[in-house]
Write an enzyme that holds these catalytic residues in place. Structure first.
Site, PDB file in Angstrom:
ATOM      1  N   GLN A 249      46.006  45.680  44.945  1.00 16.05           N
ATOM      2  CA  GLN A 249      45.211  46.631  44.160  1.00 16.05           C
ATOM      3  C   GLN A 249      43.729  46.284  44.253  1.00 16.05           C
ATOM      4  OE1 GLN A 249      45.822  46.178  39.909  1.00 16.05           O
ATOM      5  NE2 GLN A 249      45.473  48.351  39.560  1.00 16.05           N
TER       6      GLN A 249
ATOM      7  N   TYR B 167      40.776  47.167  42.746  1.00 17.83           N
ATOM      8  CA  TYR B 167      40.076  47.839  41.650  1.00 17.83           C
ATOM      9  C   TYR B 167      38.868  47.024  41.191  1.00 17.83           C
ATOM     10  CZ  TYR B 167      43.428  51.633  40.519  1.00 17.83           C
ATOM     11  OH  TYR B 167      44.184  52.770  40.511  1.00 17.83           O
ATOM     12  N   SER B 168      39.152  45.840  40.582  1.00 18.12           N
ATOM     13  CA  SER B 168      38.095  45.094  39.898  1.00 18.12           C
ATOM     14  C   SER B 168      37.027  44.562  40.845  1.00 18.12           C
ATOM     15  CB  SER B 168      38.697  43.905  39.161  1.00 18.12           C
ATOM     16  OG  SER B 168      39.675  44.336  38.275  1.00 18.12           O
TER      17      SER B 168
ATOM     18  N   SER C  55      45.171  40.477  43.202  1.00 22.03           N
ATOM     19  CA  SER C  55      46.437  39.738  43.196  1.00 22.03           C
ATOM     20  C   SER C  55      47.161  39.910  44.516  1.00 22.03           C
ATOM     21  CB  SER C  55      47.361  40.242  42.086  1.00 22.03           C
ATOM     22  OG  SER C  55      46.794  39.995  40.840  1.00 22.03           O
TER      23      SER C  55
ATOM     24  N   GLU D  53      50.934  51.131  35.750  1.00 24.99           N
ATOM     25  CA  GLU D  53      50.809  49.676  35.675  1.00 24.99           C
ATOM     26  C   GLU D  53      51.137  49.195  34.263  1.00 24.99           C
ATOM     27  OE1 GLU D  53      46.897  48.103  36.584  1.00 24.99           O
ATOM     28  OE2 GLU D  53      47.655  46.076  36.770  1.00 24.99           O
TER      29      GLU D  53
ATOM     30  N   GLU E 121      41.930  44.581  24.360  1.00 27.58           N
ATOM     31  CA  GLU E 121      40.804  45.215  23.661  1.00 27.58           C
ATOM     32  C   GLU E 121      40.586  46.635  24.187  1.00 27.58           C
ATOM     33  OE1 GLU E 121      40.781  42.149  24.972  1.00 27.58           O
ATOM     34  OE2 GLU E 121      40.857  41.052  23.083  1.00 27.58           O
TER      35      GLU E 121
HETATM   36  C1  FAD Z   1      45.884  37.225  36.856  1.00 30.31           C
HETATM   37  C2  FAD Z   1      45.041  38.432  37.086  1.00 30.31           C
HETATM   38  C3  FAD Z   1      45.401  39.323  38.076  1.00 30.31           C
HETATM   39  C4  FAD Z   1      44.619  40.439  38.341  1.00 30.31           C
HETATM   40  N1  FAD Z   1      44.973  41.255  39.361  1.00 30.31           N
HETATM   41  C5  FAD Z   1      44.146  42.248  39.726  1.00 30.31           C
HETATM   42  C6  FAD Z   1      44.401  43.018  40.897  1.00 30.31           C
HETATM   43  O1  FAD Z   1      45.386  42.803  41.579  1.00 30.31           O
HETATM   44  N2  FAD Z   1      43.530  43.952  41.253  1.00 30.31           N
HETATM   45  C7  FAD Z   1      42.427  44.223  40.522  1.00 30.31           C
HETATM   46  O2  FAD Z   1      41.692  45.105  40.894  1.00 30.31           O
HETATM   47  N3  FAD Z   1      42.143  43.529  39.394  1.00 30.31           N
HETATM   48  C8  FAD Z   1      42.974  42.538  38.993  1.00 30.31           C
HETATM   49  N4  FAD Z   1      42.686  41.788  37.868  1.00 30.31           N
HETATM   50  C9  FAD Z   1      41.432  42.033  37.144  1.00 30.31           C
HETATM   51  C10 FAD Z   1      41.612  42.581  35.762  1.00 30.31           C
HETATM   52  O3  FAD Z   1      41.970  43.911  35.805  1.00 30.31           O
HETATM   53  C11 FAD Z   1      40.300  42.319  35.005  1.00 30.31           C
HETATM   54  O4  FAD Z   1      40.219  40.937  34.793  1.00 30.31           O
HETATM   55  C12 FAD Z   1      40.265  43.050  33.689  1.00 30.31           C
HETATM   56  O5  FAD Z   1      40.090  44.401  33.893  1.00 30.31           O
HETATM   57  C13 FAD Z   1      39.174  42.528  32.754  1.00 30.31           C
HETATM   58  O6  FAD Z   1      37.923  42.531  33.369  1.00 30.31           O
HETATM   59  P1  FAD Z   1      36.998  41.237  33.378  1.00 30.31           P
HETATM   60  O7  FAD Z   1      37.812  40.111  33.833  1.00 30.31           O
HETATM   61  O8  FAD Z   1      35.789  41.562  34.127  1.00 30.31           O
HETATM   62  O9  FAD Z   1      36.661  40.985  31.855  1.00 30.31           O
HETATM   63  P2  FAD Z   1      35.458  41.621  31.033  1.00 30.31           P
HETATM   64  O10 FAD Z   1      35.461  43.084  31.249  1.00 30.31           O
HETATM   65  O11 FAD Z   1      34.228  40.871  31.286  1.00 30.31           O
HETATM   66  O12 FAD Z   1      35.956  41.354  29.545  1.00 30.31           O
HETATM   67  C14 FAD Z   1      35.794  40.125  28.853  1.00 30.31           C
HETATM   68  C15 FAD Z   1      36.360  40.287  27.455  1.00 30.31           C
HETATM   69  O13 FAD Z   1      35.655  41.295  26.748  1.00 30.31           O
HETATM   70  C16 FAD Z   1      36.523  42.311  26.303  1.00 30.31           C
HETATM   71  N5  FAD Z   1      35.879  43.624  26.355  1.00 30.31           N
HETATM   72  C17 FAD Z   1      35.302  44.208  27.434  1.00 30.31           C
HETATM   73  N6  FAD Z   1      34.826  45.417  27.105  1.00 30.31           N
HETATM   74  C18 FAD Z   1      35.112  45.622  25.802  1.00 30.31           C
HETATM   75  C19 FAD Z   1      34.882  46.702  24.888  1.00 30.31           C
HETATM   76  N7  FAD Z   1      34.282  47.813  25.256  1.00 30.31           N
HETATM   77  N8  FAD Z   1      35.331  46.561  23.614  1.00 30.31           N
HETATM   78  C20 FAD Z   1      35.972  45.419  23.224  1.00 30.31           C
HETATM   79  N9  FAD Z   1      36.195  44.380  24.046  1.00 30.31           N
HETATM   80  C21 FAD Z   1      35.776  44.475  25.315  1.00 30.31           C
HETATM   81  C22 FAD Z   1      37.703  42.223  27.228  1.00 30.31           C
HETATM   82  O14 FAD Z   1      38.864  42.784  26.673  1.00 30.31           O
HETATM   83  C23 FAD Z   1      37.813  40.745  27.450  1.00 30.31           C
HETATM   84  O15 FAD Z   1      38.501  40.148  26.413  1.00 30.31           O
HETATM   85  C24 FAD Z   1      43.468  40.678  37.571  1.00 30.31           C
HETATM   86  C25 FAD Z   1      43.111  39.795  36.550  1.00 30.31           C
HETATM   87  C26 FAD Z   1      43.887  38.669  36.298  1.00 30.31           C
HETATM   88  C27 FAD Z   1      43.465  37.731  35.209  1.00 30.31           C
END
Ligand code: FAD
Lengths: 403, 355
Positions: free
Chosen positions: A136, A138-139, A171, A253, A386
């Site tokens: 995927q 995405y991020s 992932s 998902e 969140e």
């Molecule tokens: C093990 C693992 C596997 C993953 N696999 C994939 C993958 O295969 N493909 C892919 O594309 N992505 C993947 N991801 C990424 C995942 O989707 C992101 O980590 C996730 O979307 C959170 O983004 P961030 O890590 O940038 O956290 P941030 O967006 O920086 O968030 C940090 C904290 O702030 C909170 N927060 C953010 N915005 C708000 C808001 N508006 N209100 C309240 N709280 C808020 C969040 O909930 C979190 O607790 C994976 C992540 C992990 C940990």
């Protein structure tokens, strides 16, 4: 009418059950009994021996790894009831579904809905046979929760797009054959400037760097795209439709991540049964530590209620036609309970439940520790708790946006 | 924060300066990759001993400074913040057992060596993976036999304070003492220690409550380490939320997160009071059992929540080995399970209070 139809339906179900039993009897290698690793999707491809291969191919040929997908694209074409029977019979025989991963959980259903006929014919059958691994895309470093902020850019070059940018937390990126990605095709519009496209991970210009996690595993990567050529036929839907398609995929998902099914498998035995092995019992066979007993009961009650909620939600959304916003509620609840269970499990086991490696620990104790640590991600990925709360508050409850 | 005297302030500042400049988490990463047999950097331990930290609870006539438990807690808290690997807690506890239960001769023989850091001591109590207060190790004719599970800092220790069915004994590393590694998720030194007819000397003083008194010290000092860890996770998380931008805003501007941090801040205040209350009870000598139970139970509860929230609020980055926050989660669970899990402590609190 109903009185006539019912026995008939029951008898076809019975016949199907017989068919399934015979199939398992004939095809499931007994040495694989009870295998099927709950962490397989994060630990990467395990060595596939002849028995595993034969089982995967047998299930793949029937389309039973994706039992409810249409037959014409290699699915099983089964009704939900039949799929349920299939699961039951597999569980009875100690068999497992050898076909899974992101292709099955999220990409397949999305492509079935939004893909062109040609795309479905090309991509669905290999997923149904378990031959292809998808990841995927995405991020990005600055597009996590704020996914629509993504910057990876696909420039229109006539017959193809030229893709440049960086994804992160991909992932299984290092083991994947292909990637479903959302990329920017228009810089002037945050949401409508996003497109959904399929990228071949073997193409020149794709580079992955594994990232080590706190659990000691490295199942996710930083993925870099440098002048990667993506043929136009790999655009799913229309240009600019990527956000809509991408969000639908996220609903799939969520449903899967919270899901009765995969969660229950990850859960394994009831905590109470495990507790009886690790903790003292009194003369009535009850746990002697009353505080622990209370906490386990508290958990099991909520877990039962969650399973019932998941079941009800599936039935209701089926009746309403397809996945729904309730997936956010399920994801939020299911992942939290999963984490609580892992925490309780290590508390029950004491220091024995915290082994990292080496002597003195059983395999299940060691894998429990990794699963506990890895499980901390379930409330982060697929839209964090969140973000699910925000979705529930705004889209389901109609509460206002923060001004 | 407890009201500190000048001496205590100096001690705390010295500890803080040293950990921040000489022993940040990067130092722990180095220990983790270089894997010294002791499980900590011998040089760092030498420095700590030179600063007098190993003798804080040891009386002056025996080479210590007798600054007291609150002082010891201040130093341990700072070490907890940066996850400094050291046998300071284990050695302090071994010394306290001798202070409480040793004869003048035993004190004279061991305390100066522990105070100077020349000897590393540790407690070898529990025989299973959970603390349950039952010991079956036996001593016959001065020889101790029994197996102790998950002994902290066993690899560097040369003096074991061992709980046997009839009291506490001192056993030196040597004949009849063997170690088998138990690698736990915090990757610090833990081992199963087997005593097979090892020469043992009883601690005959301290009265009937000696074991409980030592355990309460273990609970309180461990809680002080946990306090440092919780404080650090809180601080690091707050900093991160103030700089990470999503949806064109710093995360710290989201009310949902502000309230979470406010809740954690309240919890941290309770944990600090509980831990300092425990340390002060030790210094005053009153109400120790109850204060120790409260200190460790609150430490367990708050660090548990804090270590989970620390990861969650960092998002994906919190799951990576490259970020420090995961280390605290892993160490937290090991300390939570040591000297009384949450359920053990809740049961004990009720028992002490008579309900
Ligand atoms: C093990 C693992 C596997 C993953 N696999 C994939 C993958 O295969 N493909 C892919 O594309 N992505 C993947 N991801 C990424 C995942 O989707 C992101 O980590 C996730 O979307 C959170 O983004 P961030 O890590 O940038 O956290 P941030 O967006 O920086 O968030 C940090 C904290 O702030 C909170 N927060 C953010 N915005 C708000 C808001 N508006 N209100 C309240 N709280 C808020 C969040 O909930 C979190 O607790 C994976 C992540 C992990 C940990």
């Amino acid at each position: 009418m109903a009185t006539l139809a019912e026995p008939q339906a029951a008898s076809t179900d019975d016949a199907f059950r017989e068919e399934v039993r015979a199939f398992i009897e004939k095809n499931f290698p007994p040495e694989l009994k009870g295998k099927g690793n709950a962490l397989a999707s994060v630990e990467g491809p395990t060595q596939e021996g002849p028995a595993e291969k034969a089982w995967r191919e047998a299930m793949g040929a029937r389309g039973w790894g994706v039992p409810t997908w249409p037959k014409e694209y290699g699915g099983g074409g089964l009704t939900r009831k039949q799929a349920h029977i299939l699961n039951e019979e597999m569980a009875k025989a100690g068999a497992y579904n050898p076909i899974g991963g992101m292709g099955v959980m999220m990409f397949g259903p999305t492509l079935l809905e939004y893909g062109s006929e040609e795309q479905k014919r090309e991509h669905i059958p290999p997923i149904a046979r378990g031959e292809i691994r998808w990841c995927q895309g995405y991020s990005e470093p600055n597009a996590g929760s704020d996914l629509a902020n993504l910057q990876t850019f696909a420039e229109d070059k006539g017959d193809h797009y030229l893709v440049n940018g960086q994804k992160t937390w991909t992932s299984g990126g290092q083991w994947a054959d292909k990637c479903f990605a959302i990329v920017r095709t228009d810089r002037s519009d945050k949401h409508n400037g996003i497109s959904f496209m399929l990228i071949d991970m073997k193409d020149p210009g794709v580079e992955v760097r594994p990232i080590q996690m706190i659990s000691g595993m490295s199942p996710f990567c930083e993925t870099f795209f440098t002048d990667v050529k993506v043929p136009k036929k790999n655009l799913v839907g229309k240009e600019g439709q990527g956000w809509t398609i991408g969000k639908r995929l996220l609903q799939h998902e969520r449903t899967n991540l919270s899901g009765g099914g995969s969660m229950a498998r990850l859960m394994g035995n009831a905590l109470s049964d495990i507790a009886k092995k690790y903790l003292e019992t009194d003369e009535n066979g009850e746990l002697a530590d009353k505080v622990m007993r209370d906490r386990i009961a508290d958990f099991e009650i909520r877990w039962q209620s969650f399973l019932l909620t998941a079941k009800r939600a599936v039935e209701e959304s089926k009746a309403a036609g397809g996945v729904s916003e309730i997936s956010s509620v399920l994801k939020k609840l299911g992942t939290k309970l999963g984490q609580e269970r892992a925490e309780l499990l290590i508390e029950i086991q004491g220091l024995q439940g915290l082994g990292w490696e080496g002597e003195g620990f059983s395999d299940s104790e060691l894998s429990g520790v990794r699963a506990w640590l890895f499980g901390k991600a379930t409330t982060i990925y697929g839209g964090s708790t969140e973000i699910q709360n925000n979705i529930i508050a705004k889209r389901v409850l109609g509460m206002l946006d923060h001004q | 924060m407890a009201i500190l005297n000048e001496e205590q302030e100096m001690l705390r500042d010295m500890a803080r300066n040293w950990t921040t400049s000489e022993s940040p988490v990067a130092a722990w990463r180095k220990v983790r990759s270089e894997k010294p047999v002791e499980g900590y950097s011998p040089d760092a331990w030498k420095t700590m001993a030179e600063m007098g930290w190993a003798g804080i609870v040891i009386p002056e006539p025996f080479g210590g400074s007798e600054f007291g438990w609150l002082s010891a807690g201040l130093v341990v808290e700072e070490l907890g913040k940066t996850l400094t690997a050291s046998p300071l807690v284990a050695t302090t506890l071994a010394a306290s057992a001798i202070v409480l239960g040793g004869s003048d001769e035993q004190k004279g023989k061991w305390l100066p060596k522990l105070a100077s850091g020349e000897r590393v001591g540790t407690l070898a109590f529990d025989e299973g993976p959970r603390h349950d207060g039952r010991y079956s190790a036996k001593v016959e004719g001065g020889k101790l036999t029994g197996t102790k599970a998950f002994v902290h800092e066993a690899h560097g220790a040369t003096l074991f304070v061992v709980a046997a069915a009839d009291g506490l004994y001192l056993v030196e590393k040597g004949d009849g003492v063997s170690l088998s590694d138990r690698k736990l998720t915090d990757q610090r030194s833990h081992a199963e220690v087997t005593f097979n007819g090892a020469a043992a000397e009883k601690l005959t003083g301290g009265g009937d409550t000696l074991l409980d008194d030592v355990l309460d010290r273990a609970r309180i000092l461990t809680a002080a380490e946990m306090l440092g860890m919780a404080q650090q996770v809180f601080d690091v998380t707050l900093d991160y939320l103030k700089q990470r931008v999503q949806f064109n805003q710093v995360l710290a501007s989201f009310q949902a997160l502000q309230h979470r941090m406010a809740d954690l801040f309240g919890d941290l205040a309770m944990m600090r009071s509980a831990v300092e209350g425990g340390l002060e009870a030790l210094d005053s000598g009153f109400g120790i059992a109850r204060a120790a139970t409260v200190a460790k139970a609150e430490a367990n509860r708050v660090l548990h929540t804090m270590s989970r929230e620390g990861i969650q609020l960092h998002g994906g980055i919190g799951m990576t080995d490259e970020y420090d926050v995961g280390f605290y989660l892993k160490r937290a669970r090991v300390l939570e399970a040591s000297w009384g899990s949450t359920s053990y402590l809740r049961n004990r609190f009720a028992t002490l209070a008579g309900y």
